[in-house]
Scaffold this motif. Structure first.
Motif, mmCIF file in Angstrom:
data_model
loop_
_atom_site.group_PDB
_atom_site.id
_atom_site.type_symbol
_atom_site.label_atom_id
_atom_site.label_comp_id
_atom_site.label_asym_id
_atom_site.label_seq_id
_atom_site.Cartn_x
_atom_site.Cartn_y
_atom_site.Cartn_z
ATOM 1 N N UNK A 96 0.831 -1.208 0.000
ATOM 2 C CA UNK A 96 0.000 0.000 0.000
ATOM 3 C C UNK A 96 0.862 1.253 0.000
ATOM 4 N N UNK A 97 1.903 1.277 0.827
ATOM 5 C CA UNK A 97 2.786 2.435 0.838
ATOM 6 C C UNK A 97 3.528 2.621 -0.464
ATOM 7 N N UNK A 98 3.940 1.518 -1.093
ATOM 8 C CA UNK A 98 4.648 1.604 -2.366
ATOM 9 C C UNK A 98 3.754 2.157 -3.463
ATOM 10 N N UNK A 99 2.498 1.752 -3.467
ATOM 11 C CA UNK A 99 1.558 2.266 -4.478
ATOM 12 C C UNK A 99 1.381 3.780 -4.327
ATOM 13 N N UNK A 100 1.268 4.231 -3.071
ATOM 14 C CA UNK A 100 1.125 5.679 -2.841
ATOM 15 C C UNK A 100 2.370 6.423 -3.331
ATOM 16 N N UNK A 101 3.544 5.893 -2.993
ATOM 17 C CA UNK A 101 4.783 6.532 -3.470
ATOM 18 C C UNK A 101 4.887 6.485 -4.987
ATOM 19 N N UNK A 102 4.506 5.348 -5.569
ATOM 20 C CA UNK A 102 4.573 5.191 -7.028
ATOM 21 C C UNK A 102 3.705 6.240 -7.721
ATOM 22 N N UNK A 103 2.483 6.417 -7.242
ATOM 23 C CA UNK A 103 1.581 7.414 -7.841
ATOM 24 C C UNK A 103 2.155 8.815 -7.656
ATOM 25 N N UNK B 68 4.948 5.842 3.320
ATOM 26 C CA UNK B 68 5.292 5.293 4.638
ATOM 27 C C UNK B 68 4.609 6.074 5.748
ATOM 28 N N UNK B 69 4.437 7.377 5.586
ATOM 29 C CA UNK B 69 3.681 8.143 6.564
ATOM 30 C C UNK B 69 2.231 7.684 6.608
ATOM 31 N N UNK B 70 1.689 7.330 5.446
ATOM 32 C CA UNK B 70 0.294 6.891 5.386
ATOM 33 C C UNK B 70 0.074 5.566 6.105
ATOM 34 N N UNK B 71 1.037 4.649 6.017
ATOM 35 C CA UNK B 71 0.872 3.332 6.642
ATOM 36 C C UNK B 71 1.524 3.258 8.021
ATOM 37 N N UNK B 72 2.206 4.328 8.446
ATOM 38 C CA UNK B 72 2.839 4.338 9.761
ATOM 39 C C UNK B 72 4.108 3.522 9.833
ATOM 40 N N UNK B 73 4.952 3.589 8.818
ATOM 41 C CA UNK B 73 6.190 2.810 8.786
ATOM 42 C C UNK B 73 7.376 3.727 8.553
#
Length: 284
Positions: A40-47, A103-108
């Motif tokens: 999920x975090x990677x998809x957000x960063x990718x977009x 990572x901020x979105x998923x808390x990592x």
């Protein structure tokens, strides 16, 4: 949260795979982010980075105002990809200490294998390998590698010596169990020494979940935990096992809280002495 090492056979120490062992042989209970959260975090960063690349492309084409031939277009395209998919992710992770928008979105947060903050070289390796395993293969290599290790590391993490640490702590909604009324007089004089950490956690977990257990299981667990806690309690009250556990937990919580308050008061009294010179020596 710190946990002492668990003694194993032959005087050795064994550590859980989910624990991080520091140089002082202290196991830190940290959680790596799961593959679902990482995806999920990677998809957000990718977009975000793709939108950045498109924005840079539109900005360059709008500012030049001239026709761009094929060679120049390819050169600008490659430069834009390197900037948005390699340099920017590397700079973001370095300056934010392993964080990014996803990572901020998923808390990592990305940390080293020893739990420390990553440096530029870690971010560079991750960004360089990430361009191949995430963008060129649409996450295929990253997902396959993450499924083959217990910390959901992708190829860039394996080479850089990093992993994604889940830092978002769930919010506590359970209130402490109060002292039973029948034990108020007993609590004034009882001697309850410090319980082993493992036993304390088991008692606290039982008291939080007692209402969800079946009556038979609730009684059996209460009797078992009370039998382990009795050697640390003097005198033993003549009450049911669950009431005893609630009393022991409340007494230990109250006395440890008072001890922390006294320590804070002593430190507050010493605070002025830490910033002055001895025997009234003048400041110069």
């Amino acid at each position: 949260m710190e946990q002492p090492g668990k003694a194993a056979d032959h005087g050795q120490y064994s550590w859980s795979e989910q624990e991080l062992v520091t140089g002082e042989a202290v196991a830190l209970d940290v959680r790596p982010a799961s593959i679902i959260l990482r995806a999920a975090g990677t998809i957000i960063d990718w977009v975000a980075y793709i939108l950045l690349f498109l924005g840079v492309a539109l900005l360059v084409s709008g500012l030049t105002g001239v026709a761009i031939d094929d060679a120049l277009g390819r050169a600008l395209g490659i430069a834009g990809l390197v900037l948005c998919l390699l340099i920017v992710p590397m700079a973001v992770e370095t300056m934010t200490g392993g964080r990014s928008l996803g990572k901020l979105a998923i808390g990592a947060r990305i940390v080293r294998d020893d739990g420390g903050a990553i440096a530029l070289r870690h971010a560079f390796i991750r960004a360089l390998l990430g361009f191949v395993e995430i963008y060129l293969t649409f996450g295929g290599i990253a997902a396959t590698t993450a499924l083959l290790n217990n910390k959901s590391k992708r190829l860039g993490d394996l080479l850089a010596g990093t992993y994604s640490q889940h830092e978002r702590v769930p919010r506590l909604t359970n209130s402490p169990v109060p002292l039973p009324l029948v034990l108020e007089d007993w609590a004034q004089t009882v001697d309850v020494v410090r319980l082993p950490d493992r036993l304390s956690r088991r008692i606290a977990q039982f008291l939080r979940q007692a209402d969800k257990l079946t009556p038979a299981t609730r009684l059996r667990l209460a009797d078992s935990l009370a039998a382990e806690a009795v050697p640390y309690v003097s005198p033993k009250p003549d009450v049911p096992a669950e009431v005893l556990l609630a009393g022991v937990a409340a007494v230990r919580r109250s006395r440890e809280s008072r001890a922390l308050e006294l320590e804070r008061e002593r430190l507050d009294r010493l605070q002025p002495l830490l910033h002055t010179l001895p025997h009234g020596f003048p400041q110069r």
